[in-house]
Motif scaffolding. Sequence first.
Motif, PDB file in Angstrom:
ATOM      1  N   SER A 129       0.446   3.541  -3.264  1.00  0.00           N
ATOM      2  CA  SER A 129      -0.113   4.865  -3.056  1.00  0.00           C
ATOM      3  C   SER A 129       0.854   5.944  -3.538  1.00  0.00           C
ATOM      4  O   SER A 129       0.453   6.905  -4.207  1.00  0.00           O
ATOM      5  CB  SER A 129      -0.433   5.047  -1.571  1.00  0.00           C
ATOM      6  OG  SER A 129      -1.196   6.215  -1.395  1.00  0.00           O
TER       7      SER A 129
ATOM      8  N   GLU B 146      -4.505   7.586   1.378  1.00  0.00           N
ATOM      9  CA  GLU B 146      -3.829   6.613   0.518  1.00  0.00           C
ATOM     10  C   GLU B 146      -4.728   6.197  -0.636  1.00  0.00           C
ATOM     11  O   GLU B 146      -5.955   6.363  -0.575  1.00  0.00           O
ATOM     12  CB  GLU B 146      -3.440   5.364   1.319  1.00  0.00           C
ATOM     13  CG  GLU B 146      -4.633   4.530   1.796  1.00  0.00           C
ATOM     14  CD  GLU B 146      -4.214   3.280   2.593  1.00  0.00           C
ATOM     15  OE1 GLU B 146      -4.165   3.377   3.837  1.00  0.00           O
ATOM     16  OE2 GLU B 146      -3.966   2.236   1.976  1.00  0.00           O
TER      17      GLU B 146
ATOM     18  N   ASN C  19       0.823  -1.213   0.000  1.00  0.00           N
ATOM     19  CA  ASN C  19       0.000   0.000   0.000  1.00  0.00           C
ATOM     20  C   ASN C  19       0.856   1.262   0.000  1.00  0.00           C
ATOM     21  O   ASN C  19       0.526   2.246  -0.671  1.00  0.00           O
ATOM     22  CB  ASN C  19      -0.949   0.002   1.196  1.00  0.00           C
ATOM     23  CG  ASN C  19      -2.097  -0.978   1.021  1.00  0.00           C
ATOM     24  OD1 ASN C  19      -2.102  -1.785   0.097  1.00  0.00           O
ATOM     25  ND2 ASN C  19      -3.070  -0.909   1.901  1.00  0.00           N
TER      26      ASN C  19
ATOM     27  N   SER D  22      -4.956   2.627  -2.596  1.00  0.00           N
ATOM     28  CA  SER D  22      -4.372   1.283  -2.516  1.00  0.00           C
ATOM     29  C   SER D  22      -5.482   0.249  -2.706  1.00  0.00           C
ATOM     30  O   SER D  22      -6.656   0.614  -2.785  1.00  0.00           O
ATOM     31  CB  SER D  22      -3.739   1.117  -1.134  1.00  0.00           C
ATOM     32  OG  SER D  22      -4.764   0.992  -0.164  1.00  0.00           O
TER      33      SER D  22
END
Length: 238
Positions: free
Chosen positions: A54, A193, A50, A195
């Motif tokens: 991101s 983020e 992630n 993700s």
Amino acid sequence: MEKREQLYEGKAKKVYATDDPEKLIVAYKDDATAFNGKKKGTIAGKGIINNRMSNRLMGRLEKAGIPTHLVEELSERETLVKRVKIVPLEVIVRNISAGSFCKRYGFPEGVSFDEPTVEYSYKNDELNDPLICLPHILAMKLATREEMDAIRDYALRIDAILRDFWKGCGVTLVDFKLEFGRLRDGTIVLADEISPDTCRLWDAATGKKLDKDRFRQDLGGVEEAYGEIMARLEAADA
Ligand code: TMP
Ligand code: ASP
């Protein structure tokens, strides 16, 4: 850059102060929750994926003129970001029906929309992040009309950019959630983020789910799906 005290621990990330009052360090965990924390688990290696995904996606968005909180990736799990005050809204863009849209309306999954939809949830764990309309956002002064115009405009531009990017990876961008924040001077930037935790990503050929729905719905192969989607991104970025 010196890492200082932990300021906050969320469900999937921790946030640390630094010696620069306008910058923070976010650290991505492998912890996964769903249904407002009622379902808990771990997805091994998720934090690493992630963090990297991101940052790659936000870097692309920056190049396309979308301001983000990203400063620089510091390590496998840690990234330096601009300090923002988060606008307490989840901004959700949908291209294809899935998730709470289907549940709320009794509508089948997998129907493509003629135009993307943008909706908002009020970020409030005690209330279970309820869906909220623009007049109520304005009434509670969660954001101004000008800020909401900017947020909606960014959300749709981000959708067009990411849809196009994922298409090149053989992946369909079904829907996703964004969060925005204000810099000290009030400028709105993309934060949080992007993700597999915050997007629905389906293999374009088979429809296989390559995102957190595998965890939410106990579909199995969760780590493999995160690995597969990251490999697709890396191949496209190479
Ligand atoms: P939903 O269909 O459950 O409303 O989810 C829409 C999108 O938002 C989906 O891509 C998953 C993402 N999402 C989050 O990132 N965080 C959340 O807390 C929820 C409920 C959804
Ligand atoms: N992360 C959220 C939670 O734990 C929900 C989700 O992503 O499904 O509640």
